[in-house]
Design an enzyme around this catalytic site. Sequence first.
Site, short mmCIF file in Angstrom:
data_model
loop_
_atom_site.label_atom_id
_atom_site.label_comp_id
_atom_site.label_asym_id
_atom_site.label_seq_id
_atom_site.Cartn_x
_atom_site.Cartn_y
_atom_site.Cartn_z
N CYS A 71 -37.80 26.15 1.33
CA CYS A 71 -36.91 26.93 2.16
C CYS A 71 -37.51 27.74 3.02
O CYS A 71 -36.76 28.37 3.70
CB CYS A 71 -36.52 28.23 0.93
N HIS A 108 -28.39 31.83 0.71
CA HIS A 108 -29.57 31.40 0.86
C HIS A 108 -29.37 29.74 1.17
O HIS A 108 -29.48 29.00 -0.12
CB HIS A 108 -30.57 31.63 -0.33
#
Length: 382
Positions: free
Chosen positions: A86, A338
């Site tokens: 991420c 996200h």
Amino acid sequence: MKQPVIIAAKRIAFGKYGGRLKHLEPESLLEPLFNHFTDQYPKVMSLLDDVILGNTVGNGGNLARKSLLEAGLDFKIPGITIDRQCGSGLEAVIQACRMVQSGAGTIYIAGGVESTSRAPWKIKRPQSVYESEFPQFFERAPFAREGEDPSMIEAAENVAKKYHISRNEQDDFAYRSHQLASKNMNNGNISQEILPFKVKGECFNQDESIKPQLTLKTLGRLKPLLNEGTVTVGNSCMKNDGAVLLIVMEENRARQLGFTEGIKFVNSATVGVQPQYLGVGPVPAVNQLLARERLTINDINAVELNEAFSSQVIASQQQLNIPLNKLNCWGGAIATGHPYGASGAALVTRLFYMKHQFRTVATMGIGGGIGNAALFERWYGN
């Protein structure tokens, strides 16, 4: 060293997993952004040295290269895809800036893309070609060695327990994120970041995950994801689809091409932490970054810290002594979403549009136990 500056940044609105963008492959999420930059900055796009994109759960096969070709860019532009989980989007921006610093090139596109809705299924390969058992699907990629590789939810609970972050604190922070995101979407701050585009004939220009009507009472009703835990779907981010692109350029080249405003890259840091507590990766990363520049947190005007889970943001904030009024002031990923490989680039894009903040930091905790952070300053080229 050469001075890198970011002179343009845009993202699409982020879609929910299985939401309005569920039918679009990653290349299609990027295409409107490439087209926008080509329309707005044709000279710049004709001079690109490379395209550097973060991606985490895609099909592989160098998505950056395939995406730029799908968008009709010159085949001479190579393209490279980065996977730091991420942190990939932020890493892509950092790498583009480092390339400019080193003199390897003068103009780059950096960013990231993720379609969690279109992520391919992954199956464990049998040990024997004659194996007759049903195939075993991977729920997720492994981030660390066996026994030290918690799920994201387990890692968030680990952080909550270690740093004594209560359920109420986590819910309060999630509520704050949605309230700030809703406010700053309505007042036009977040809208600056977003490039509207047509999805099945309708304009898509707002993040799907923001819940302006969310209440603390609603958050309090949600069951913990683990027995006797404190982490819920309400105080965690969602899975999302999205894409972000930025133009990174050498300072003098930017002036030559007529650009007079943006943000300049100062430095970055990437640090490993225990995988069981991956969410506090921003703590050593930001501390190392500030030490390199002989700064303190009081010298920073705004911090964008990725909101994977309330627990890890609160713990990182407390350990770094970040004043709350400097942290994620327009809301964060708990509200806006996200899309893994794009999120870090989205943090930098937000800082790009915070035009009244001089010195800013983007930082993330990363699967496997990593933190990365980057420091920027407002730049005026005239």
